[in-house]
Write a protein that holds these residues in place. Sequence first.
Motif, PDB file in Angstrom:
ATOM      1  N   ALA A  87      60.279  17.976  65.378  1.00 47.15           N
ATOM      2  CA  ALA A  87      58.835  17.721  65.399  1.00 47.15           C
ATOM      3  C   ALA A  87      58.513  16.346  65.937  1.00 47.15           C
ATOM      4  N   GLU A  88      57.244  16.154  66.262  1.00 42.26           N
ATOM      5  CA  GLU A  88      56.660  14.835  66.498  1.00 42.26           C
ATOM      6  C   GLU A  88      55.846  14.541  65.249  1.00 42.26           C
ATOM      7  N   GLY A  89      56.271  13.565  64.473  1.00 40.21           N
ATOM      8  CA  GLY A  89      55.772  13.412  63.125  1.00 40.21           C
ATOM      9  C   GLY A  89      54.345  12.915  62.995  1.00 40.21           C
ATOM     10  N   VAL A  90      53.873  12.072  63.916  1.00 34.82           N
ATOM     11  CA  VAL A  90      52.559  11.474  63.759  1.00 34.82           C
ATOM     12  C   VAL A  90      51.460  12.512  63.964  1.00 34.82           C
ATOM     13  N   GLY A  91      51.452  13.160  65.121  1.00 36.97           N
ATOM     14  CA  GLY A  91      50.426  14.142  65.423  1.00 36.97           C
ATOM     15  C   GLY A  91      50.698  15.519  64.861  1.00 36.97           C
ATOM     16  N   GLY A  92      51.962  15.777  64.465  1.00 37.85           N
ATOM     17  CA  GLY A  92      52.265  17.034  63.804  1.00 37.85           C
ATOM     18  C   GLY A  92      52.619  18.190  64.715  1.00 37.85           C
ATOM     19  N   ARG A  93      53.059  17.913  65.925  1.00 37.00           N
ATOM     20  CA  ARG A  93      53.526  18.997  66.784  1.00 37.00           C
ATOM     21  C   ARG A  93      54.926  19.427  66.354  1.00 37.00           C
ATOM     22  N   ILE A  94      55.199  20.721  66.415  1.00 37.31           N
ATOM     23  CA  ILE A  94      56.507  21.247  66.044  1.00 37.31           C
ATOM     24  C   ILE A  94      57.145  21.879  67.277  1.00 37.31           C
ATOM     25  N   PHE A  95      58.425  21.575  67.472  1.00 41.33           N
ATOM     26  CA  PHE A  95      59.157  22.010  68.650  1.00 41.33           C
ATOM     27  C   PHE A  95      60.354  22.869  68.253  1.00 41.33           C
ATOM     28  N   ALA A  96      60.909  23.542  69.252  1.00 43.23           N
ATOM     29  CA  ALA A  96      62.137  24.300  69.064  1.00 43.23           C
ATOM     30  C   ALA A  96      62.947  24.261  70.340  1.00 43.23           C
ATOM     31  N   SER A  97      64.252  24.227  70.183  1.00 41.48           N
ATOM     32  CA  SER A  97      65.184  24.387  71.290  1.00 41.48           C
ATOM     33  C   SER A  97      66.273  25.344  70.847  1.00 41.48           C
ATOM     34  N   ASP A  98      66.790  26.115  71.800  1.00 37.17           N
ATOM     35  CA  ASP A  98      67.861  27.049  71.500  1.00 37.17           C
ATOM     36  C   ASP A  98      69.164  26.272  71.382  1.00 37.17           C
ATOM     37  N   VAL A  99      69.838  26.399  70.245  1.00 36.13           N
ATOM     38  CA  VAL A  99      71.047  25.613  70.018  1.00 36.13           C
ATOM     39  C   VAL A  99      72.115  25.934  71.065  1.00 36.13           C
ATOM     40  N   ARG A 100      72.064  27.119  71.644  1.00 38.32           N
ATOM     41  CA  ARG A 100      73.041  27.474  72.673  1.00 38.32           C
ATOM     42  C   ARG A 100      72.824  26.674  73.953  1.00 38.32           C
ATOM     43  N   GLU A 101      71.616  26.170  74.151  1.00 42.18           N
ATOM     44  CA  GLU A 101      71.327  25.342  75.327  1.00 42.18           C
ATOM     45  C   GLU A 101      71.554  23.860  75.063  1.00 42.18           C
ATOM     46  N   MET A 102      71.780  23.484  73.820  1.00 43.21           N
ATOM     47  CA  MET A 102      71.919  22.074  73.463  1.00 43.21           C
ATOM     48  C   MET A 102      73.381  21.668  73.661  1.00 43.21           C
ATOM     49  N   ARG A 103      73.746  21.477  74.942  1.00 39.91           N
ATOM     50  CA  ARG A 103      75.135  21.253  75.310  1.00 39.91           C
ATOM     51  C   ARG A 103      75.325  19.826  75.816  1.00 39.91           C
ATOM     52  N   ARG A 104      76.295  19.168  75.252  1.00 38.02           N
ATOM     53  CA  ARG A 104      76.618  17.821  75.688  1.00 38.02           C
ATOM     54  C   ARG A 104      77.102  17.843  77.134  1.00 38.02           C
ATOM     55  N   GLY A 149      75.561  18.573  79.814  1.00 37.12           N
ATOM     56  CA  GLY A 149      74.859  19.475  80.711  1.00 37.12           C
ATOM     57  C   GLY A 149      73.393  19.134  80.767  1.00 37.12           C
ATOM     58  N   PRO A 150      72.597  19.994  81.391  1.00 41.16           N
ATOM     59  CA  PRO A 150      71.152  19.767  81.357  1.00 41.16           C
ATOM     60  C   PRO A 150      70.657  19.875  79.927  1.00 41.16           C
TER      61      PRO A 150
END
Length: 489
Positions: free
Chosen positions: A409-426, A428-429
């Motif tokens: 999340a972005e804590g101040v304004g309260g936006r919530i995000f998501a990323s696919d853990v399969r794409e979270m590769r050291r 790489g992009p």
Amino acid sequence: MPTPRRARLAISAGALLIALFVPPAHAGDESPIADPLPDPTPSRQGLVLTEFATLPQSAPVPPPTDARLKRWARIAQLGEVPGRSGRLYVPDLNGTLYLVDRAGASRPYLDVGTAVGPDFWSHQGLGSGLGSVAFHPGFAHNGVFYTAHTEGRDALTTRTPDLPAPQGARLHSVITEWTADDPAAATFSGSRREVMRLGFANTYHTIQEIAFNPRTPRWSRAYGLLYVGVGDGAAGAGGTVPQDLSVPQGKILRIDPDRRDGPGGKYGVPAGNPFASDPPEAGTLGEIWAYGLRNPHRFSWDTAGRGQMFTGNIGEHRVDSVYEVRAGDNFGWSHREGPFAYRKADNPTCGVFALPADDARYGYTYPVAAFDHTPRADRPCGDSGNALVGGFVYRGWRIPELYGKYLYAEGVGGRIFASDVREMRRGGPMATTYQLPLFDASGAPTTMRDLAGHARVDLRLGTDRSGAIYVLSKANGRIWKVTDVAIAP
């Protein structure tokens, strides 16, 4: 009111993918990059938030002058007490640790501020006070848990930090071990001892979180080792503190609270730490697990899959990042901000820069996800009002559409995000950052600002042992549970 409708969460490889490479054409470019990353990708499918609990109103003592500390309740963390008690724990930075039952009823468990006394510090510095709690995985049997809080006043002259601290430190962060006489009791009664004390140059970016790796089996030598997220004390910008392996600031530490052979005889240094075997003349702290961080804000482990450790890191001016953490990692601050070069001098717009052509020789570890800040036109170097809040990989079974998604999340304004853990590769992009729409319990579209009743949400995320995700707001002291997903109209 629209009714929540299930569909596969639009965070898949086929939906508006943006490969977040730093463009190679900019390598060696000396011009600052004012807008380094694309905006988060909107997702049609979002989170249904059902109100779960409201914590009691509280206030720092003495009353703060900073309006950002004048909140209903400065709740900053949520987790579940180990065992089968069904109790959640929620610390309030103003000093009280609460337990919350499955029906959302809360009651004070321990008043840390009162136990510490006049040196307890909560009225200055956004993260000051009772910042974090970590229950030992064997709490149901041994009654042991740990807290991290800040101290000022007389503590600065009468108590000595265990590890190197700046001259004239303005604040101490203290880790305390508490042992409950009865782990099942509704309120704490027992003993305590100090485990670690660190000094900081300023009243913010201190110890941000303490936690145990839930994936560590009881038979492992790593069982019961405590991870400590330590900010740079606001001494990192343009300096060397986060890169200095002889000081603890700007690091993630790992210690063994059960041993007494470390500094001051209060904890031990695990032999498996990356710098534990360095010779004494090197001056390296064996407690360091990873380094080069500005403000590690909430770390967690994937409770399934490969069990990666992820941490959020709040940037200085442009980029907030999520990193996968491994032993010995150097995340580059204050020479790097996210996947970009950072230069404090001769940078009137406070932008970031392309990486140098010889960047590989530095060995920095770069983010697996990130978003950037949009500065005010009249104050390009001012506070952008953005702060990344690290979160959790959802591994619950009730909402299959979220399975394997890292929520942050972005804590101040309260936006919530998501990323696919399969794409979270050291290496790489970076994974695509999706911004999730929000819905109330009836399925009506809403925002965290609407739910919190304030433009400054001060959002945090929590989880329980089933993997459910909770959303907390300091603005009105409320907690919501993510109970479903829905499609935006």
